[in-house]
Enzyme design. Structure first.
Site, PDB file in Angstrom:
ATOM      1  N   GLU A 167       0.796  -1.226   0.000  1.00 43.00           N
ATOM      2  CA  GLU A 167       0.000   0.000   0.000  1.00 43.00           C
ATOM      3  C   GLU A 167       0.835   1.286   0.000  1.00 43.00           C
ATOM      4  O   GLU A 167       0.885   2.010   1.009  1.00 43.00           O
ATOM      5  CB  GLU A 167      -0.978  -0.002   1.179  1.00 43.00           C
ATOM      6  CG  GLU A 167      -1.972  -1.138   1.124  1.00 43.00           C
ATOM      7  CD  GLU A 167      -2.999  -1.119   2.258  1.00 43.00           C
ATOM      8  OE1 GLU A 167      -2.856  -0.295   3.170  1.00 43.00           O
ATOM      9  OE2 GLU A 167      -3.932  -1.921   2.218  1.00 43.00           O
ATOM     10  N   GLU A 351      -5.901  -7.983  -0.116  1.00 40.05           N
ATOM     11  CA  GLU A 351      -6.549  -7.696   1.174  1.00 40.05           C
ATOM     12  C   GLU A 351      -7.992  -7.314   0.924  1.00 40.05           C
ATOM     13  O   GLU A 351      -8.290  -6.560  -0.009  1.00 40.05           O
ATOM     14  CB  GLU A 351      -5.897  -6.524   1.919  1.00 40.05           C
ATOM     15  CG  GLU A 351      -4.596  -6.845   2.572  1.00 40.05           C
ATOM     16  CD  GLU A 351      -4.036  -5.662   3.363  1.00 40.05           C
ATOM     17  OE1 GLU A 351      -4.820  -4.830   3.871  1.00 40.05           O
ATOM     18  OE2 GLU A 351      -2.809  -5.569   3.447  1.00 40.05           O
TER      19      GLU A 351
HETATM   20  O1  IFM Z   1      -4.644  -3.258   8.956  1.00 40.15           O
HETATM   21  C1  IFM Z   1      -4.531  -2.678   7.690  1.00 40.15           C
HETATM   22  C2  IFM Z   1      -3.330  -3.254   6.967  1.00 40.15           C
HETATM   23  O2  IFM Z   1      -2.159  -3.055   7.679  1.00 40.15           O
HETATM   24  C3  IFM Z   1      -3.178  -2.624   5.612  1.00 40.15           C
HETATM   25  N1  IFM Z   1      -4.412  -2.602   4.872  1.00 40.15           N
HETATM   26  C4  IFM Z   1      -5.605  -2.184   5.547  1.00 40.15           C
HETATM   27  C5  IFM Z   1      -5.758  -2.917   6.853  1.00 40.15           C
HETATM   28  C6  IFM Z   1      -7.048  -2.457   7.565  1.00 40.15           C
HETATM   29  O3  IFM Z   1      -6.993  -1.097   7.830  1.00 40.15           O
END
Ligand code: IFM
Length: 437
Positions: A167, A351
């Protein structure tokens, strides 16, 4: 769940994701101090001052956690390695205990038939490098490459896939413009430098991975669907700008060798010298793209300084994070990114998940609904031609949700943060049943 494995193409991977600082326990095993330890130690930054010293104690309990994944019927595990655990000072002498830990962890995954999907940077920058300006420093990409070589020399021979950075929007914008994540900076020049340097670090790491003959190298970006708050021309323009710096900046650098024009109208004067020359480094060929997707935002124009907009509340049901549930956005990004940027390059949802204020007695229905709706969107995207090869839910365990501490529970497995006991939630059992059916 409203699907089984057979509703997805052959070989489609189901995986769980976590990250090092959020679960391992950074107080253990000789890990160095990170900028998250410093950020959390500063009052007002993190709910209750929560930090990652113990977290889920995965450092000691990883075998149990891998058993949970194997028991669920998962195919793969997306984990991250901590720069500060491998190189406590960020550079120089490696920490043998850290390297041993990741070595054991990867072997333990393979023993359970879990494909190891590694990420090399999920935000725990060593404090010593933060002292040198962190991601603002143009030498960070070089130091990241050195770290990549140290950790990959040790575990790179047994991985299914590798992504250098998780990210980049969070590393750049969230941490240096909004100041909500470590290092908590709010400065446009720092933002422009961090956003560009994180992509240079990605490129430097890819060079090292190719040099080590490591295959299946990708990138993981996050995406948020940007709705204009109203149909006014100003709000439409504002939403397009949000979409630009959130959704198009990083994949623009990675796949088009250019940053979006509407973003550069604000950032260009603040970019590091010679940034235009770095695209060959940034845009090296990749083997896959990972998409992290959770929600959408409603964007309204305002009269403040660039980017001259703010977020307003939307009408959809929300998760414990206050994030609207908008599965259609996942379908949008999977189809859009393949049509406009990546072609037939394999895509993964790296994710997706929701926080819910779970106590052990809760039915966990909202999470099952969320997963069902997003997996349905993923299936529709495949039917519409997106080359989606896997789905990774966030997260295996309730864990350290950064500035929001331990309160937001994303896990399919409940963690009691007093005893560290793990208890699978109903969503864990339901997904397991769907995968084994
Ligand atoms: O917990 C985070 C993760 O570290 C990165 N993506 C989003 C998740 C939820 O906020």
């Amino acid at each position: 769940m409203n699907f089984t494995r057979s509703d997805f193409p052959d070989g489609f991977l189901f995986a769980a994701a976590t990250s090092a600082y959020q679960i391992e326990g950074h107080g253990f095993g000789g890990a160095g101090r990170t900028h998250w330890d410093d950020f959390a130690a500063t009052p007002g930054n993190v709910l209750r001052g929560d930090h990652g010293a113990i977290a889920c104690d995965h450092y000691h309990r990883y075998e149990d956690d891998l058993d949970l994944m194997e028991g669920m019927g998962l195919d793969a595990y997306r984990f991250s390695t901590s720069w500060a655990r491998v190189l406590p000072e960020g550079r120089g002498q490696p920490n043998p205990q850290g390297l041993d830990f990741y070595d054991r962890l990867v072997d333990a995954m393979l023993e359970r038939n879990l494909k190891p999907m590694a990420t090399l940077y999920h935000w725990e920058l060593p404090s010593t490098l933060a002292d040198l300006g962190g991601w603002r420093n143009p030498d960070l990409p070089k130091w990241f490459a050195d770290y990549t070589r140290v950790i990959m020399d040790r575990i790179g021979d047994r991985l299914y896939s590798v992504a250098p950075v998780n990210e980049p929007w969070c590393v750049g914008w969230l941490s240096h413009f909004l100041g909500q994540h470590a290092p908590g900076v709010r400065d446009i020049r720092a933002t422009a430098h961090a956003m560009h340097h994180i992509l240079c670090a990605h490129g430097r790491a890819v060079e090292v991975l190719r040099d080590l003959n490591i295959s299946n190298v990708g990138a993981v970006c996050n995406f948020e669907y940007a709705h204009p708050a109203t149909q006014s021309a100003a709000d439409i323009k504002a939403a397009a700008l949000y979409d630009g710096y959130y959704n198009r900046f990083f994949i623009g650098g990675l796949f088009k060798g250019a940053y979006p024009e509407n973003v550069m109208q604000g950032l260009e004067p603040h970019m590091p010298k010679g940034w235009q020359d770095d695209f060959p480094l940034i845009g090296q060929k990749l083997d896959w793209l990972g998409l992290n997707y959770y929600t959408c935002k409603r964007i309204s124009a305002n009269t403040e300084a660039w980017p001259s907009h703010s977020e307003v509340e939307g009408p959809l049901d929300k998760t414990q994070m206050g994030w609207e549930i908008h599965p259609e956005g996942l379908h949008h990004f999977l189809t859009w990114v393949s049509q406009t940027h990546t072609g037939d390059l394999p895509l993964y949802v790296t994710e997706n998940g929701m926080a819910n204020p779970d106590v052990l007695a809760t039915a966990d229905t909202p999470r099952m609904d969320y997963l069902n709706q997003h997996l349905d969107a993923a299936r529709r995207a495949i039917a519409d031609g997106a080359p989606l090869k896997g789905y990774t839910f966030w997260s295996l365990l309730d864990n350290y949700e950064w500035a929001l501490g331990y309160e937001k529970r994303f896990g399919l497995v409940h963690v009691d943060f007093e005893t560290l006991e793990r208890t699978p939630k109903a969503s864990y059992h339901a997904l397991s049943k769907a995968l084994k059916a």
